[in-house]
Every structure is written in C-alpha cells, then in structure tokens.
Write an enzyme that holds these catalytic residues in place. Sequence first.
Site, short mmCIF file in Angstrom:
data_model
loop_
_atom_site.label_atom_id
_atom_site.label_comp_id
_atom_site.label_asym_id
_atom_site.label_seq_id
_atom_site.Cartn_x
_atom_site.Cartn_y
_atom_site.Cartn_z
N GLY A 80 0.79 -1.22 0.00
CA GLY A 80 0.00 0.00 0.00
C GLY A 80 0.82 1.27 0.00
O GLY A 80 0.28 2.37 0.12
N GLU B 77 4.73 -6.45 1.19
CA GLU B 77 4.36 -6.80 -0.19
C GLU B 77 4.19 -5.56 -1.06
O GLU B 77 3.08 -5.25 -1.50
CB GLU B 77 3.06 -7.60 -0.18
CG GLU B 77 3.13 -8.90 0.58
CD GLU B 77 1.76 -9.42 0.97
OE1 GLU B 77 1.69 -10.54 1.48
OE2 GLU B 77 0.75 -8.68 0.78
N PRO B 78 5.25 -4.83 -1.35
CA PRO B 78 5.13 -3.68 -2.25
C PRO B 78 4.90 -4.12 -3.68
O PRO B 78 5.50 -5.09 -4.14
CB PRO B 78 6.48 -2.98 -2.09
CG PRO B 78 7.43 -4.08 -1.73
CD PRO B 78 6.63 -5.04 -0.89
N GLY B 79 4.05 -3.42 -4.38
CA GLY B 79 3.82 -3.69 -5.79
C GLY B 79 3.91 -2.40 -6.57
O GLY B 79 4.88 -2.15 -7.30
N ARG B 80 2.91 -1.53 -6.37
CA ARG B 80 2.87 -0.24 -7.06
C ARG B 80 4.17 0.56 -6.83
O ARG B 80 4.70 1.18 -7.75
CB ARG B 80 1.68 0.57 -6.52
CG ARG B 80 1.46 1.91 -7.20
CD ARG B 80 0.58 2.82 -6.36
NE ARG B 80 -0.57 2.13 -5.81
CZ ARG B 80 -1.76 2.08 -6.39
NH1 ARG B 80 -1.95 2.71 -7.53
NH2 ARG B 80 -2.76 1.44 -5.82
N TYR C 110 -11.33 4.69 -11.03
CA TYR C 110 -11.00 5.36 -9.76
C TYR C 110 -10.88 6.87 -9.87
O TYR C 110 -10.51 7.52 -8.90
CB TYR C 110 -9.66 4.83 -9.22
CG TYR C 110 -9.55 3.34 -9.07
CD1 TYR C 110 -10.51 2.62 -8.36
CD2 TYR C 110 -8.49 2.63 -9.62
CE1 TYR C 110 -10.40 1.25 -8.21
CE2 TYR C 110 -8.37 1.26 -9.47
CZ TYR C 110 -9.33 0.57 -8.76
OH TYR C 110 -9.23 -0.78 -8.61
N CYS D 148 -15.32 3.30 -27.68
CA CYS D 148 -16.66 3.85 -27.93
C CYS D 148 -17.40 4.03 -26.62
O CYS D 148 -18.41 3.37 -26.34
CB CYS D 148 -17.42 2.92 -28.88
SG CYS D 148 -18.91 3.67 -29.55
N GLU D 149 -16.87 4.90 -25.76
CA GLU D 149 -17.42 5.19 -24.44
C GLU D 149 -17.14 6.65 -24.11
O GLU D 149 -15.99 7.10 -24.20
CB GLU D 149 -16.75 4.32 -23.37
CG GLU D 149 -17.09 2.85 -23.43
CD GLU D 149 -18.49 2.54 -22.94
OE1 GLU D 149 -19.09 3.41 -22.27
OE2 GLU D 149 -18.97 1.44 -23.24
#
Length: 443
Positions: free
Chosen positions: A248, A290-293, A334, A361-362
């Site tokens: 996080g 547990e770092p990811g980002r 987000y 197409c949004e």
Amino acid sequence: MYLHGTSKINSSGHLEIGGCDTVDLKQTYGTPLYIMDEALIRQRCREYMDAFRASGLPFQVAYASKAFCVKAMCRLVDDEGLSLDVVSEGELYTALQAGFPADRIHFHGNNKTPEELEMAISAQIGCFVVDNFIEMQMLQALAEEKNVSVNILLRVTPGVEAHTHEYISTGQTDSKFGFDIGNGSAFEAVKQASGSRNLKLLGLHSHIGSQIFEVDGFQLAVSRVAEFSLEVKRELNVTFKVINLGGGFGIRYTEGDTPLAVAEYVKAITDAVKKFFAEDYPQLPEIWVEPGRSIVGDAGTTLYTVGTSKDIPGVRKYVAVDGGMTDNPRPALYESKYEAMLANRGLDRAEETVSIAGKCCESGDMLIWDLELPKVNSGDLLAVSCTGAYNYSMASNYNRIRRPAVVFVQNGHSDLVVRRESFEDITACDLVPERIAKQPSFK
C-alpha cells in the site's frame, strides 16, 4: 510532467527513458507502448532490501505481482532477491514458467479455488495467506490427502482504515478480506489453524489499503496486531514467527501526491514492531511486506500517438490518442490522475489546455482532463507517466482492441518482454458452433 528515474529530455528535444529515445521506440515497436525503466525498478527493489537490512530485523520483501506480472518481471524480482506474491493460478503459472523459486512464492486471494490450491500445493510454494474458514478447510483436506504440511499465514482485518480511495481500502472491519479481529473470527481462526495436522501456522497478515502517504495507519495496524498476538499467546499459548504487514506504499502520480521515501515507511514499520512486540516477544517476529505499485508504478510510461481532435469553443478541446481505457482503465474506475507530455516535443512551451480522450466507444474513456501542452498536432507522441502498476495488469480487449507491447529499457537498450497482440490472438479462443456455421446467409 515530472521526470522519474532515468527519464530526461535529450538534445533532440525528445523524451528519453533508459537511454532510449521514445521517438525511436515508437518507430520500432509502435504505439500504444508500455515502456518500463528497468534501472528504476531495480533501484526500488534495492531500497526496500537495504532499508530492512538496516533495521536488523529478519524480513522478506515479496513483490506483489498483481501490479505487473510478466515472466521478465518475475525474473528481475528473483534476480534482486525478493519473494513473490501471487493471487491467482495465472500469476502462479507465470511465476513458475519464469523459473521463480516456488519456496519464495506466497499465494493470496479471498476465493481460491480447489484447483488453485492443488496447483500451489503441487508446486510446493512457500506460503498460503488464508483468507477464510472455507479455504482453511479445503487446504487442510488437500494437504492431508497429499500427506504434506503447508505453511500458512492468516489474513486479519485490524480495523484500520487507510487514507485512500474508498474502493481500495481493505484494512477496515467492513471488508471482503480476512478474519476480523474485533468480532472474534480471527481468534477462532488461530485456534483452528494451530490445531490442524497439516497446516503450519507461521503468523498473521494485515493489509490496510493502497496508495498510502502516511505512516500512522501502518503503526496503528502493528499495535492492533501486536495486541491480538498477545491475547493469542496468553489464551492459546501460540506465538507467531511471521507478521506480514502487506503493502500500500504510495507513489507520486501528480504534483499533489506526497509519498514518503521507501526507507521512511520501512523504518516506521520496523520501529513499531520493536516497540509493540518487544515486551512479550523475546525473539521478534520476521517482518514481511508486499510492495507492488511502489516498485513498478513510477517506472512505467505509456506512449501514444495523437490522432484526431475536437475543439468546442468556450468549452474544451478533446485530443484523442490510439489507446485509452483498454490499456489504462484506472481513470474510469477510480478517477485516477496522471501527468503527460509530448514526447517528441519536450522543449516546446505549453500553449493550450486539452483533454486526452481514448479511442473506445465510451464517453467515459478519458485519460486526462485539462492538460497543459504545446499546440498538439496529429502524429505527435504523448507520454503518460507512472503507468507501470495496474495498467498492463488491468488491460482488456474491449472493442476488440489489441493489448499493447511492453518493453524494458536500460543503458540505451530496449528489449521486448511482451509482444503486441495480433488479430489472430483476438480471435484465438473464439468458436463457432457447427449449427451456426452451416446456416445459410440472410438474404
């Protein structure tokens, strides 16, 4: 745009990453293109390892592969001495195919299937992070059937809500993840796990959210977990060898983001462990994170080619690129914010405010609102920074758009680590039933 890692503007006025000119990368690999700064990824890995070594505590740093999981990344993580966190059979398969040591793989998830558990047991992974009683029962039964013992952590919710987006807060009581400390389910889980014949309870896991810029939440989580550990020790005579405090840790996406240095997060966590565990734990537990980002996020840049534009006088100017929510769904999901620049005109001054639209197409396919850029022309290259985490991982084939290629860049060299999908890839899993194939065409 803030230049991260090895990024710079070269003498040609082009954005350069890892010694590679992005204009040249476009010519070689096309766009959209995910560009990963290998040197910065390795630097982040080493920052975590060095900070924990300085603490004097036993530790494991496990890269959270959900942030960006490809075989080359698994190999890099192994090369840097980290463990690996997986959350699905696909991530586990990728890690094993990459040759990642199974005994340094941790398996997460709130709804692991029997097939996933069996696959992980057969691979002899290092640890399961058990999320609920049903999973515990399935894991016990499978381990007993195979006559093996498996290591587990119990994921607990300590009742700590991080200052983050409401969709990615997971440490509070009202969460789909884990055993709640407050209502007694965590205590019951420890009781059952410690009495199991085939489950070896190593300790606890706690994760309080994502993109966190303060240390207070982590420190409070440590105090809650320590308090619970003391209760377990007193009532059940069970002690924990491992305390996993999740991930996080935040990164800088835009000017308003103020993450701490990796060493500051680690020091706050390890100091809290020493403070809250020391009295009742003569031998302090091993600390896992547990770092990811924070390892891959700011190492990634997505390169696009500008196509059409639409100027609505007095309202806004839309500039469309050849990607969008298929390669970066985070703004739509987000309302995530990003910075960007014209990669082929890095020295030109800003002249207009535009909004970057994707090609899906949004109406909601918008990457960046109100971005200051030089006057944009069709064919310009737009570089969006900090797209290394949860962009490739969450990419889709909506509108049957092909997913981009991924390249690692370092010291002037670029290596293709994921090829661009082909049209054949798009239809590779499609089947047409014989009864439909044989029907005559409508006339």
